[in-house]
Scaffold this active site. Structure first.
Site, PDB file in Angstrom:
ATOM      1  NE  ARG A  91      -0.335  -0.731   4.921  1.00  7.47           N
ATOM      2  CZ  ARG A  91      -0.865  -1.021   6.101  1.00  7.47           C
ATOM      3  NH1 ARG A  91      -2.178  -1.059   6.248  1.00  7.47           N
ATOM      4  NH2 ARG A  91      -0.096  -1.289   7.125  1.00  7.47           N
ATOM      5  CG  ASN A 139      -5.530   2.875   7.259  1.00 12.37           C
ATOM      6  OD1 ASN A 139      -6.407   2.848   8.109  1.00 12.37           O
ATOM      7  ND2 ASN A 139      -4.376   2.248   7.402  1.00 12.37           N
ATOM      8  CD  GLU A 140      -1.969   3.680  10.600  1.00 15.30           C
ATOM      9  OE1 GLU A 140      -1.123   3.100   9.911  1.00 15.30           O
ATOM     10  OE2 GLU A 140      -2.212   3.371  11.781  1.00 15.30           O
ATOM     11  CD  GLU A 162      -5.773   0.623  12.378  1.00 17.30           C
ATOM     12  OE1 GLU A 162      -4.657   0.155  12.650  1.00 17.30           O
ATOM     13  OE2 GLU A 162      -6.055   1.065  11.260  1.00 17.30           O
ATOM     14  CD1 TRP A 199       2.764  -4.212  12.649  1.00 24.74           C
ATOM     15  CD2 TRP A 199       4.178  -2.963  13.848  1.00 24.74           C
ATOM     16  NE1 TRP A 199       2.013  -3.436  13.505  1.00 24.74           N
ATOM     17  CE2 TRP A 199       2.857  -2.661  14.260  1.00 24.74           C
ATOM     18  CE3 TRP A 199       5.235  -2.303  14.473  1.00 24.74           C
ATOM     19  CZ2 TRP A 199       2.571  -1.735  15.267  1.00 24.74           C
ATOM     20  CZ3 TRP A 199       4.948  -1.384  15.477  1.00 24.74           C
ATOM     21  CH2 TRP A 199       3.630  -1.105  15.858  1.00 24.74           C
ATOM     22  CD  GLU A 201      -1.224  -5.465   8.226  1.00 27.57           C
ATOM     23  OE1 GLU A 201      -2.424  -5.413   7.907  1.00 27.57           O
ATOM     24  OE2 GLU A 201      -0.590  -4.514   8.696  1.00 27.57           O
ATOM     25  CE  LYS A 202       1.757 -15.533   5.880  1.00 30.92           C
ATOM     26  NZ  LYS A 202       2.304 -14.298   5.291  1.00 30.92           N
ATOM     27  CG  PHE A 203       2.273 -14.744  11.237  1.00 29.80           C
ATOM     28  CD1 PHE A 203       1.576 -15.929  11.453  1.00 29.80           C
ATOM     29  CD2 PHE A 203       3.226 -14.706  10.237  1.00 29.80           C
ATOM     30  CE1 PHE A 203       1.845 -17.061  10.693  1.00 29.80           C
ATOM     31  CE2 PHE A 203       3.497 -15.836   9.470  1.00 29.80           C
ATOM     32  CZ  PHE A 203       2.801 -17.020   9.694  1.00 29.80           C
ATOM     33  CG  HIS A 204      -1.705  -7.563  13.357  1.00 30.48           C
ATOM     34  ND1 HIS A 204      -2.753  -7.340  14.231  1.00 30.48           N
ATOM     35  CD2 HIS A 204      -0.959  -6.432  13.355  1.00 30.48           C
ATOM     36  CE1 HIS A 204      -2.632  -6.112  14.726  1.00 30.48           C
ATOM     37  NE2 HIS A 204      -1.556  -5.541  14.223  1.00 30.48           N
TER      38      HIS A 204
HETATM   39  C1  GAL Z   1      -1.951   0.100  11.241  1.00 27.20           C
HETATM   40  C2  GAL Z   1      -2.728   0.091   9.942  1.00 27.20           C
HETATM   41  C3  GAL Z   1      -3.526  -1.195   9.775  1.00 27.20           C
HETATM   42  C4  GAL Z   1      -2.670  -2.380  10.092  1.00 27.20           C
HETATM   43  C5  GAL Z   1      -2.110  -2.229  11.484  1.00 27.20           C
HETATM   44  C6  GAL Z   1      -1.274  -3.401  11.941  1.00 27.20           C
HETATM   45  O1  GAL Z   1      -0.912   1.012  11.223  1.00 27.20           O
HETATM   46  O2  GAL Z   1      -3.613   1.173   9.887  1.00 27.20           O
HETATM   47  O3  GAL Z   1      -4.031  -1.250   8.464  1.00 27.20           O
HETATM   48  O4  GAL Z   1      -1.633  -2.457   9.161  1.00 27.20           O
HETATM   49  O5  GAL Z   1      -1.306  -1.089  11.524  1.00 27.20           O
HETATM   50  O6  GAL Z   1      -0.780  -3.199  13.239  1.00 27.20           O
END
Ligand code: GAL
Length: 630
Positions: free
Chosen positions: A103, A141-142, A298, A306, A346-349
């Site tokens: 993105r 987004n951000e 969020e 990450w 982000e599958k491990f989030h």
């Molecule tokens: C944020 C973002 C989300 C997702 C999340 C993961 O910064 O807005 O889309 O990536 O982090 O922690």
């Protein structure tokens, strides 16, 4: 109170949507942010749209009583867009085109991107403004997450236009930037370059203006989308900030643009004081919102993916985090994301519905939290008697190269003072140095390197009319162009502090000095010359032994205090000052107990390992318990 999170149904077959809404109802979810990254699905080819799937999801959510914070998907342009608009690609500071496959890969100054973003926004706003599920708009987004600055030729042209608007003439720009230094005077606008691969010793004012330009470029994109939405819908418009963690975005400027401030916060998993960092971000978010309620857009149910080591949250930690945000003014507990992704980066989030499904401790915690939070009627404001000064421009300037010491870090001093106040159970607001400070008993300025003369006068008026001010070293040194104020340091604060600083004496990396009375200090020492101020404590060792380390200047009806070093423990000093300023706070409580009052509600959140008993005489709280202990 909103409970829910980012919902990405496009990653799942439609049968799963039915299970999703059933589980959302079970867990008390009443709001989801939808379509954040769906541009490539909504517009599979330029000008060709497919809203069928989104119509079905929106209707399904509405039929199940779940409200929608509808996103514009513009933070992730489709893959076809990059191919057909190569000039819109982001260029990194080393001058390389950033490849696709993620993105945010667009240039914020690209007219082609702006047009495409406006087009999809128009389509969405037109189509869904009247949909009964929509209660709010989530633009983008951000902003600036990975493309705060672009270094392409179009950005360079845009930067030059921005500078013309700011300065009018090259003479004014040269004066502001101090280009006489090294004979760099600009004689034509197109001599000015964006700091691509910057050479050592880049003009600091250029670096600062490039940061300001980046903020304005992104705000212009936001405004364009917001204004399109406003033509179709009266619902509030927000965009999710990354307060405190996004150095490039000046959120004092951003906050003025949104109907409701919303923030994303992720815990620093390995930081044992991460609950204090969370509180700081929440207080800063509330302050940006002018004290009004804001939205936690969020956070995570457990580990993120990450950080270097993604520690899971301990049992109860998600609840404590969530309630701490609510206590400090959030009207929501929202997560990234609803259901854990099977594929992608982000599958491990963690998510609200984990890969393990609903027979899991995490899901049970989510359900318990939702049932507790969704019906909460927490209203009213958080009142603070103490304020801490926070200014993104100081952050940028303080951390430019070629400062007196690489140990000078903007957040380090602020977090040190904030943490001490948190442990003293004192709630703080954050302020910009130009704000009206009259409602505060104590104002702390731990990292105010950039301070205009007007802001210095503002602090002085605050003190003269009865306020108490605490300033830490290397504050009030330069103006907004990183130019040293005339005369001796600290030019913007000499008068209010009643002193000047003759010479800086930064300390070696492992050096420790002491103050009279024995307290150790590190990082910094300097030669303070009182001119009206009284020396409260001198240095006992180091380059300034025998000279003041802590001073006090009584001025008008207030007092201004100055700390010329980094004491190993700032708490004793703060305690004295809180007492001096008459700041009320509960005494005798364990350090790890978070105490915040919001409206009629008092939140007591225990971050320690053992149980805590609090006498009702310590925290004056009558009434009934509405959230029970674990
Ligand atoms: C944020 C973002 C989300 C997702 C999340 C993961 O910064 O807005 O889309 O990536 O982090 O922690």
């Amino acid at each position: 109170m909103y409970f829910g999170g980012d919902y990405n149904p496009e990653q799942w077959p439609e049968e799963v949507w039915l299970e999703d809404v059933r589980l959302m109802r079970e867990s008390g979810v009443n709001l989801v942010s939808l379509g954040i990254f769906a541009w490539g699905l909504l517009e599979p080819a330029e000008g060709r749209y497919d809203f069928g799937w989104l119509d079905r999801v929106m209707d399904l959510l509405h039929d199940n009583g779940i409200q929608v914070d509808l996103a514009t998907p513009t933070s992730s342009p489709p893959s076809w867009f990059r191919r057909s608009h190569p000039a819109s690609r982001l260029v990194s500071q080393d001058g390389q085109v950033v490849s696709g496959g993620s993105r945010h890969g667009f240039c914020p100054s690209s007219p082609e991107y702006a047009m495409a973003a406006a087009r999809i926004t128009e389509q969405l706003a037109q189509r869904y403004a009247g949909h009964p599920a929509v209660v709010m708009w989530h633009v983008h987004n951000e902003y600036g997450w990975a493309n705060a600055s672009c270094y392409c030729d179009a950005s360079q042209e845009h930067f030059r236009r921005w500078l013309r608007d700011r300065y009018g003439t090259l003479e004014a720009l040269n004066a502001a930037w101090g280009t006489l230094f090294w004979g760099l005077t600009y004689r034509a606008w197109d001599e000015i370059e964006v700091p691509r691969n910057p050479p050592p010793g880049l003009i600091p004012a250029l670096a600062l203006d490039f940061q300001r330009f980046g903020v304005d470029a992104h705000i212009a994109l936001f405004r364009a989308e917001r204004d399109i939405i406003k033509r179709h819908s009266a619902k509030p418009v927000t965009t999710n900030f990354m307060i405190a963690n996004c150095k490039p975005m000046d959120y004092w400027k951003w906050a003025a643009e949104v109907d409701v401030v919303s923030n994303d916060h992720y815990l620093q998993a390995e930081n044992p004081g991460n609950h204090i960092e969370l509180a700081m971000c929440a207080d800063l978010t509330r302050s940006l919102a002018g004290g009004r309620p804001w939205l936690l857009m969020e956070h995570s149910t457990g580990a993120v993916n990450w950080q270097p080591r993604n520690l899971a949250k301990r049992p109860g930690e998600m609840r404590r985090n969530s309630l701490a945000h609510v206590a400090r003014g959030s009207d929501s507990v929202l997560f990234f994301q609803w259901r854990a992704s099977r594929f992608g980066a982000e599958k491990f989030h963690s998510a609200m519905v984990p890969h393990a499904g609903t027979d899991s401790d995490l899901w049970r915690e989510v359900v318990a939290l939702g049932q507790e939070v969704a019906p909460l009627a927490v209203e009213g404001r958080v009142e603070a008697e103490v304020a801490v000064v926070w200014d993104w421009e100081s952050w940028w300037a303080l951390e430019l190269p070629w400062r007196p010491s690489s140990d000078l870090e903007f957040r380090e001093r602020i977090e040190t003072y904030y943490a001490a106040l948190w442990r003293e159970h004192v709630t703080v607001d954050f302020v910009h140095p130009s704000h009206d400070l009259s409602r505060y008993k104590l104002v702390v300025a731990p990292s105010s390197y950039v301070l205009s003369q007007e802001a210095g006068k503002n602090l002085q008026r605050y003190v003269e009319s009865g306020g108490h001010l605490l300033v830490s070293f290397f504050s009030g040194i330069v103006d907004g162009n990183d130019t040293v104020h005339p005369g001796s340091h600290p030019g913007a604060l000499r008068e209010v502090l009643g002193l000047s600083v003759e010479e800086f004496h930064p300390l070696g990396a492992r050096a420790e000095i002491s103050l009279e009375g024995g307290q150790p200090a590190t990082t910094w020492s300097e030669r303070v010359r009182p001119a009206g101020a009284l020396a409260v404590r001198n240095f006992a060792s180091g380059p300034d032994a025998g000279h003041p380390a802590l001073t006090r200047h009584d001025l008008g009806r207030g007092s201004a205090w100055y700390v010329a070093t980094a004491p190993a423990d700032v708490r004793p000093l703060l305690r004295d000052l809180l007492d001096h300023a008459g700041v009320e706070r509960p005494r005798g409580l364990p350090d790890d107990l978070e105490v915040v009052r919001r409206g009629r509600h008092t939140f007591l959140i225990n971050h320690g390992d053992g149980p805590v008993t609090v006498a009702s005489t310590t925290v004056p709280a009558g009434g009934v318990e509405i959230l029970l202990e674990d």
